[in-house]
Structure formats: structure tokens, C-alpha cells
Design a protein around this motif. Structure first.
Motif, short mmCIF file in Angstrom:
data_model
loop_
_atom_site.label_atom_id
_atom_site.label_comp_id
_atom_site.label_asym_id
_atom_site.label_seq_id
_atom_site.Cartn_x
_atom_site.Cartn_y
_atom_site.Cartn_z
N ARG A 1 12.01 -15.15 23.10
CA ARG A 1 11.39 -15.61 21.87
C ARG A 1 10.79 -17.01 21.98
O ARG A 1 10.06 -17.44 21.10
CB ARG A 1 12.41 -15.59 20.73
N GLY A 2 11.11 -17.74 23.01
CA GLY A 2 10.67 -19.11 23.11
C GLY A 2 11.54 -20.02 22.26
O GLY A 2 12.57 -19.62 21.71
N ASP A 3 11.11 -21.28 22.13
CA ASP A 3 11.95 -22.26 21.42
C ASP A 3 11.61 -22.38 19.94
O ASP A 3 12.05 -23.30 19.27
CB ASP A 3 11.85 -23.63 22.11
N GLY A 4 10.82 -21.46 19.43
CA GLY A 4 10.41 -21.50 18.03
C GLY A 4 8.99 -22.01 17.87
O GLY A 4 8.35 -21.72 16.86
N LEU A 5 8.48 -22.75 18.85
CA LEU A 5 7.10 -23.23 18.82
C LEU A 5 6.35 -22.89 20.10
O LEU A 5 5.17 -22.54 20.05
CB LEU A 5 7.08 -24.76 18.61
N VAL A 6 7.01 -23.01 21.23
CA VAL A 6 6.34 -22.81 22.52
C VAL A 6 6.97 -21.63 23.25
O VAL A 6 8.19 -21.60 23.46
CB VAL A 6 6.45 -24.08 23.39
N PRO A 7 6.16 -20.64 23.64
CA PRO A 7 6.71 -19.51 24.41
C PRO A 7 7.25 -19.99 25.76
O PRO A 7 6.77 -20.97 26.34
CB PRO A 7 5.49 -18.59 24.61
N VAL A 8 8.25 -19.29 26.26
CA VAL A 8 8.85 -19.66 27.55
C VAL A 8 7.81 -19.64 28.65
O VAL A 8 7.75 -20.56 29.49
CB VAL A 8 10.03 -18.72 27.87
N ALA A 9 6.99 -18.60 28.71
CA ALA A 9 6.00 -18.50 29.78
C ALA A 9 5.05 -19.69 29.75
O ALA A 9 4.69 -20.23 30.81
CB ALA A 9 5.22 -17.19 29.66
N SER A 10 4.64 -20.13 28.57
CA SER A 10 3.74 -21.28 28.46
C SER A 10 4.44 -22.55 28.93
O SER A 10 3.85 -23.37 29.64
CB SER A 10 3.26 -21.45 27.02
N ALA A 11 5.70 -22.72 28.56
CA ALA A 11 6.44 -23.92 28.95
C ALA A 11 6.68 -23.97 30.46
O ALA A 11 6.83 -25.06 31.03
CB ALA A 11 7.78 -23.97 28.22
N LEU A 12 6.70 -22.81 31.11
CA LEU A 12 6.91 -22.77 32.56
C LEU A 12 5.60 -22.68 33.34
O LEU A 12 5.62 -22.54 34.57
CB LEU A 12 7.81 -21.59 32.93
#
Length: 431
Positions: free
Chosen positions: A375-386
Motif C-alpha cells: 500500500r505504500g506509506d499513505g502518500l508514496v508507493p513503495v515502488a516509487s520510493a525505491l
């Protein structure tokens, strides 16, 4: 008590000047929007001539008068407040013969509000020289560092601060400020603190904090930050050996932009590590959703003639927010690559949060598809953050072992999580 009260009045006067100018701009802008709607409704479809966003005749005179009176009233109010400001601040110097009282820090609540306003409208505030626009600075304890060598040495000495050869610089995210890295004591008695101070000991570093107008384009902030870092390194009392950059959310993108623009020269050559906490390298879906509203209002078949002016309302977001639509990109729309790896560039680290209770297992299970289901952190998807992307050419080359995902961790929790602190200590430990 009187000097403190007068200092508060001076601060309030500056805020009032900024608010008055912003309100004036808002009324004038809304008047123009209503006039554009009026023109579209009054002009029948098929009538020759282009739509100009302005009406004519008596109607046009009325709209021009509203804008003119608004500008006049707003300018008069701002001029009056500017004249009153020095008088209200006069008592802050204290009685004759006594040393001037130190300037009171603005309240944390006031700084949080101004930071949020800059995140949403910061490009407009800067373009109109509004007093509420935040000038970029490196700060500690809410106070800006002077970046001239003698003044900086005296500033550090007056606060009994060391001047180590390692600098840890923390960059805040969108709509936030440098004081929001701090967190209060927990109800269970756990002491408060901030991530910079908690990492300073293991790194033998002095933490400094960027204070920036996050409504400006990321590239502009990156350029300003690069210049600020070069001035800092040049003015530092001892030769700087190591620079560590730690960016939360948009702060990570600003750091990447600065390193890209500095191209490994000067201060950038001293940067050993770049850490991105929940940074939207490939954008954030909330901004993309807002862009969809703009498009629908401006291009709805049959209604665009009348709804196109309303699309301006959907565009009331800063250039900084708009940049988050697709993350950090070059002029051709390609993902800006990470800096080159050591020894030419810094080690690059990415830490993502997810609201899920579990993360994919280490090793082969950590695929882009597995992370895309989080689900990501509520604002940024995990894939985008990585830095992961469906298109291979767009992926960011974070090396194996230099990314991590923390379960049960929201976007703002990345600032204060003990698990984040533990991970960063392991990553950044000297040697």
C-alpha cells in the motif's frame, strides 16, 4: 515583558503584509476567473472571434474596476503595515545602554503554517516578493547559519557547537520545515529528539537542517541548495572531509537535483552518502489525481467552453507539487539517473515505508511486482520510493542491499521511527 510583546508584533506585521498581498492577489484572480466564465456564457457558440477571457463595454468596466480597487486597497494596506513595522519593532532593542535582546524565534505552529502555505503557493509567493515566501537557508535550532567564514566561526562558538569535518544535512519534504524533524517525548516516557541529533554521534558529525520554499520547482531548489552547500563548505572553520545528505520525501529529490547540477565538483565530491526516506522518485499518485481533475475540467466534450476557466482552480498548486506528478525528470521526460557510484559519487540509499503489516521476503521475492502490491506509506508507493518502474530504462540503479522497506510505517513516521534510526546507523557507520 514589553520587548517580547513588541517583537511578536513585528513578526505579526510581516505576516499581515504577506497575507494582505496574498488576499489581494486572490480576489483579483477570482474576479478574472468569474469574468472569463461570464464571457463564455454571454458569447453564443458559433459567434466569430476568439475567447479572450475578458468582457467588453459596461460589464468589462465593472470587472476592471473591481480589480483596480482591489489592487489599490491591497497596496495601501501593505504600505501602511510596512510603515508601522519598524515602529512596532522599535522596543525590541531594549533600553538605552543595554545589549539588544536576542530575536525571539517564531512559534513552531507559525512556522508550520508558513511552510504549508509555501508548499502550496510558494512559487507565487516568491514571484510576487511576498514576505511570507521562505528564503532558503541552512539552519540549526530554527536559526539560519551565516555563510561567511568569520561570522560562521563566531556563530558556532557563541552556541558552543563543534566544527567537525563531517557534515550531516537534512532536507525536509513538501509543505514542511526544518523544525519538524524534531519529535516530543512519547507518553511512555521515551525522550524526544530528532533524527539528525540521533545520527550525529555515530557519524561524529554536526547536523544542519535545510529550510526551503517547497513550492518552487525542484530544479530551482536543487540549484539553490547546491550553491548553499558550496558556500557552507568554503566557510566551514575546518576542511570538510565528508558530507552526508538525508532527504525526506521531496527533500530527497532536491538533494538528487543538487548533486546532478553540481556534477561531482566542489562540495558534491565530498558527499559520501545520499539517503532518501520515502522520496517519490517516480511521482506520487495524489498529484496525478489532481492533474486528472484539471484535464477533465478543461477538456470535457461539450462543456469545455464553460468549464475551462474552472480548471484554473484545479491548478492552484505550486510548481513544486506539480513536479511530483512524475518525480525527478530531465527535459525529455526521462527519470534523472542517480549519481555515479563510488568512488566517483556517493553511496545511494532508499528507504520506503508501507502501511502493510508485512513486507516481501528478502532475496528473490523482492520483485517490483511484489512491492507494487504494497500500500505504500499513505502518500508514496513503495515502488516509487525505491526507484522501481515498469519501464527498465526509467528504473533507478540503487545497488543491492542499499534499499529497505519498513512495515507499519507511514510517510511522516519515517521522520521519527526508531527502526529508521537503526537502519541508518547500520548504513552510514564509518568504515
Amino acid at each position: 515583558m514589553r520587548p517580547c510583546a513588541e517583537r511578536s508584533a513585528a513578526i505579526d506585521t510581516k505576516d499581515l503584509r504577506g497575507a494582505a498581498r496574498l488576499a489581494t492577489d486572490g480576489v483579483a484572480g477570482l474576479t478574472s476567473l468569474v469574468e472569463a466564465m461570464h464571457e463564455r456564457i454571454a458569447k453564443l457558440p458559433g459567434t466569430p472571434g476568439e475567447l479572450q477571457g475578458r468582457t467588453t463595454g459596461l460589464t468589462g468596466l465593472v470587472y476592471r474596476s473591481v480589480r483596480g480597487v482591489t489592487r489599490l486597497a491591497g497596496g495601501t494596506l501593505e504600505a501602511l503595515l510596512a510603515l508601522l513595522g519598524p515602529s512596532l519593532a522599535a522596543g525590541s532593542e531594549g533600553p538605552p545602554g543595554l545589549a539588544a535582546a536576542p530575536a525571539a524565534l517564531p512559534s513552531a505552529e507559525r512556522e508550520a503554517l508558513v511552510a504549508a502555505l509555501n508548499g502550496v503557493l510558494g512559487d507565487h509567493l516568491a514571484a510576487t516578493a511576498n514576505p511570507l515566501a521562505i528564503p532558503m537557508a541552512l539552519r540549526r535550532g530554527g536559526q539560519a547559519l551565516p555563510l561567511q567564514a568569520p561570522a560562521l566561526a563566531a556563530w558556532l562558538q557563541a552556541r558552543s557547537l563543534p566544527a567537525p569535518d563531517t557534515l550531516l544535512v537534512l532536507l525536509h519534504g513538501l509543505c514542511m520545515n526544518d523544525r519538524q524533524w524534531a519529535h516530543p517525548a512519547a507518553p511512555d516516557g521515551t525522550p524526544g529528539g530528532d533524527l539528525g541529533s540521533e545520527l550525529a554521534g555515530p557519524l561524529d558529525a554536526l547536523p544542519l537542517y535545510l529550510h526551503a520554499n517547497t513550492g518552487l520547482p525542484i530544479a530551482d531548489n536543487g540549484r539553490q541548495f547546491a550553491a548553499l552547500m558550496q558556500a557552507l563548505v568554503a566557510a566551514w572553520p575546518v576542511p570538510v572531509r565528508r558530507v552526508v545528505l538525508l532527504g525526506h520525501s521531496m527533500g530527497g529529490l532536491i538533494a538528487r537535483s543538487a548533486l546532478h547540477q553540481a556534477a561531482g565538483s566542489g562540495w558534491a565530491a565530498l558527499c559520501s552518502d545520499l539517503v532518501c526516506l520515502g522520496s517519490p522518485h517516480h511521482g506520487a499518485p495524489l498529484e496525478r489525481a489532481g492533474h486528472g481533475v484539471d484535464w477533465l475540467l478543461g477538456a470535457a466534450p461539450g462543456l469545455a467552453r464553460y468549464t475551462a476557466p474552472l480548471a484554473r482552480l484545479g491548478k492552484v498548486r505550486s510548481a513544486g507539487i506539480t513536479n511530483l506528478r512524475h518525480g525527478l525528470q530531465d527535459a525529455e521526460g526521462r527519470a534523472l539517473p542517480l549519481p555515479p557510484p563510488p568512488p566517483t559519487g556517493p553511496r545511494c540509499w532508499a528507504l520506503a515505508g508501507t502501511l502493510d503489516a508485512e513486507t516481501p521476503p528478502a532475496g528473490g521475492g523482492r520483485t517490483r511486482q511484489a512491492f507494487s502490491r504494497l500500500r505504500g506509506d499513505g502518500l508514496v508507493p513503495v515502488a516509487s520510493a525505491l526507484g522501481q518502474h515498469a519501464t527498465v530504462a526509467q528504473r533507478l540503479a540503487f545497488p543491492p542491499g542499499q534499499t529497505a522497506v519498513l512495515a507499519n510505517t507511514g510517510h511522516l513516521a519515517l521522520l521519527h521511527s526508531p527502526a529508521v534510526q537503526q537502519q541508518l546507523r547500520a548504513w552510514l557507520a564509518p568504515g
